[in-house]
Design an enzyme around this catalytic site. Structure first.
Site, PDB file in Angstrom:
ATOM      1  N   ASP A  33       0.853  -1.193   0.000  1.00 34.22           N
ATOM      2  CA  ASP A  33       0.000   0.000   0.000  1.00 34.22           C
ATOM      3  C   ASP A  33       0.888   1.242   0.000  1.00 34.22           C
ATOM      4  OD1 ASP A  33      -3.206   0.553   0.976  1.00 34.22           O
ATOM      5  OD2 ASP A  33      -1.788   2.219   1.136  1.00 34.22           O
ATOM      6  N   ILE A  34       0.510   2.244  -0.783  1.00 37.99           N
ATOM      7  CA  ILE A  34       1.322   3.460  -0.926  1.00 37.99           C
ATOM      8  C   ILE A  34       1.283   4.322   0.341  1.00 37.99           C
ATOM      9  CG2 ILE A  34      -0.448   5.043  -1.860  1.00 37.99           C
ATOM     10  CD1 ILE A  34       1.615   5.730  -4.077  1.00 37.99           C
ATOM     11  N   ASN A  91     -12.746  -3.159   2.654  1.00 36.72           N
ATOM     12  CA  ASN A  91     -13.705  -2.046   2.706  1.00 36.72           C
ATOM     13  C   ASN A  91     -14.627  -2.166   1.504  1.00 36.72           C
ATOM     14  OD1 ASN A  91     -12.513  -0.853   5.009  1.00 36.72           O
ATOM     15  ND2 ASN A  91     -10.923   0.050   3.729  1.00 36.72           N
ATOM     16  N   GLU A  99     -12.481   3.259  -1.277  1.00 35.29           N
ATOM     17  CA  GLU A  99     -12.045   4.386  -2.113  1.00 35.29           C
ATOM     18  C   GLU A  99     -11.728   3.954  -3.541  1.00 35.29           C
ATOM     19  OE1 GLU A  99      -8.738   6.142  -0.082  1.00 35.29           O
ATOM     20  OE2 GLU A  99      -9.952   6.662   1.661  1.00 35.29           O
ATOM     21  N   VAL A 100     -11.065   2.827  -3.672  1.00 37.49           N
ATOM     22  CA  VAL A 100     -10.662   2.368  -5.010  1.00 37.49           C
ATOM     23  C   VAL A 100     -11.637   1.273  -5.458  1.00 37.49           C
ATOM     24  CG1 VAL A 100      -8.841   1.335  -6.399  1.00 37.49           C
ATOM     25  CG2 VAL A 100      -8.241   2.917  -4.547  1.00 37.49           C
ATOM     26  N   HIS A 104     -10.079  -5.260  -3.386  1.00 38.38           N
ATOM     27  CA  HIS A 104      -8.764  -5.440  -2.776  1.00 38.38           C
ATOM     28  C   HIS A 104      -8.929  -5.851  -1.325  1.00 38.38           C
ATOM     29  CE1 HIS A 104      -9.952  -1.198  -2.536  1.00 38.38           C
ATOM     30  NE2 HIS A 104      -9.342  -1.139  -1.363  1.00 38.38           N
ATOM     31  N   HIS A 106      -6.961  -5.712   2.191  1.00 35.37           N
ATOM     32  CA  HIS A 106      -5.818  -5.156   2.931  1.00 35.37           C
ATOM     33  C   HIS A 106      -5.295  -6.233   3.886  1.00 35.37           C
ATOM     34  CE1 HIS A 106      -6.768  -0.737   2.223  1.00 35.37           C
ATOM     35  NE2 HIS A 106      -7.949  -1.259   1.969  1.00 35.37           N
TER      36      HIS A 106
HETATM   37  P1  AMP Z   1      -9.824   1.494   0.251  1.00 34.77           P
HETATM   38  O1  AMP Z   1     -10.135   2.706   1.063  1.00 34.77           O
HETATM   39  O2  AMP Z   1     -10.132   0.210   0.968  1.00 34.77           O
HETATM   40  O3  AMP Z   1     -10.423   1.561  -1.126  1.00 34.77           O
HETATM   41  O4  AMP Z   1      -8.241   1.455   0.105  1.00 34.77           O
HETATM   42  C1  AMP Z   1      -7.553   1.967  -0.972  1.00 34.77           C
HETATM   43  C2  AMP Z   1      -6.087   1.839  -0.631  1.00 34.77           C
HETATM   44  O5  AMP Z   1      -5.337   1.991  -1.821  1.00 34.77           O
HETATM   45  C3  AMP Z   1      -5.569   2.896   0.358  1.00 34.77           C
HETATM   46  O6  AMP Z   1      -5.037   2.242   1.504  1.00 34.77           O
HETATM   47  C4  AMP Z   1      -4.487   3.631  -0.445  1.00 34.77           C
HETATM   48  O7  AMP Z   1      -3.384   4.010   0.339  1.00 34.77           O
HETATM   49  C5  AMP Z   1      -4.116   2.595  -1.502  1.00 34.77           C
HETATM   50  N1  AMP Z   1      -3.560   3.121  -2.727  1.00 34.77           N
HETATM   51  C6  AMP Z   1      -4.056   4.118  -3.503  1.00 34.77           C
HETATM   52  N2  AMP Z   1      -3.284   4.296  -4.585  1.00 34.77           N
HETATM   53  C7  AMP Z   1      -2.275   3.399  -4.499  1.00 34.77           C
HETATM   54  C8  AMP Z   1      -1.156   3.083  -5.325  1.00 34.77           C
HETATM   55  N3  AMP Z   1      -0.890   3.745  -6.454  1.00 34.77           N
HETATM   56  N4  AMP Z   1      -0.333   2.083  -4.928  1.00 34.77           N
HETATM   57  C9  AMP Z   1      -0.581   1.411  -3.789  1.00 34.77           C
HETATM   58  N5  AMP Z   1      -1.620   1.654  -2.987  1.00 34.77           N
HETATM   59  C10 AMP Z   1      -2.453   2.640  -3.320  1.00 34.77           C
END
Ligand code: AMP
Length: 119
Positions: A33-34, A91, A99-100, A104, A106
């Protein structure tokens, strides 16, 4: 949730955005994770276009689902979390604050993680 093929994890899978890969197989990619929330913070994603956990568990093939489940133990071994444990979080949707919009999981560990949910 409909799948948005312009999401950031789709771009990672297409090689348009770099990632720190931890593990990969035919159906799964795991990367750091970034913005890590713990000493170990890894994201496991399917390579197929699934928007969230429900989309994946409804529509992914048995082979994809088996590969995803298997990848969890591989990642846990690589990250040396077997003895100390970890937390897995998916999530989902509005209440889950996803968010994404690409499924995924975690994997968090490397220190005691506190209460499961902070309200
Ligand atoms: P969520 O809120 O569960 O959708 O988590 C999205 C996660 O993606 C967050 O923990 C971000 O830090 C992570 N994230 C967003 N962009 C990147 C990226 N380019 N590389 C790695 N992790 C990312």
């Amino acid at each position: 949730m409909t799948y948005d093929s312009e999401n950031i994890f789709a771009k990672i899978l297409q090689g348009e955005i770099p990632n720190k890969t931890i593990y990969e197989n035919e159906h799964v990619l795991a990367f750091e994770d970034i913005n890590p929330q713990a000493p170990v913070h890894i994201l496991i994603i399917p390579k197929g276009p699934y928007a969230d956990m429900v989309d994946f568990s409804t529509n992914a093939s048995e082979e994809e689902q088996a590969a995803f489940t298997k990848s969890i133990s591989e990642v846990v071994k690589i990250a040396q979390l077997e003895s100390t444990g970890f937390r897995a979080i998916a999530n989902t949707g509005t209440d889950g604050l996803q968010e994404v919009p690409h499924y995924h999981l975690h994997i968090l560990g490397g220190r005691p993680l506190g209460p499961m949910v902070n309200l």
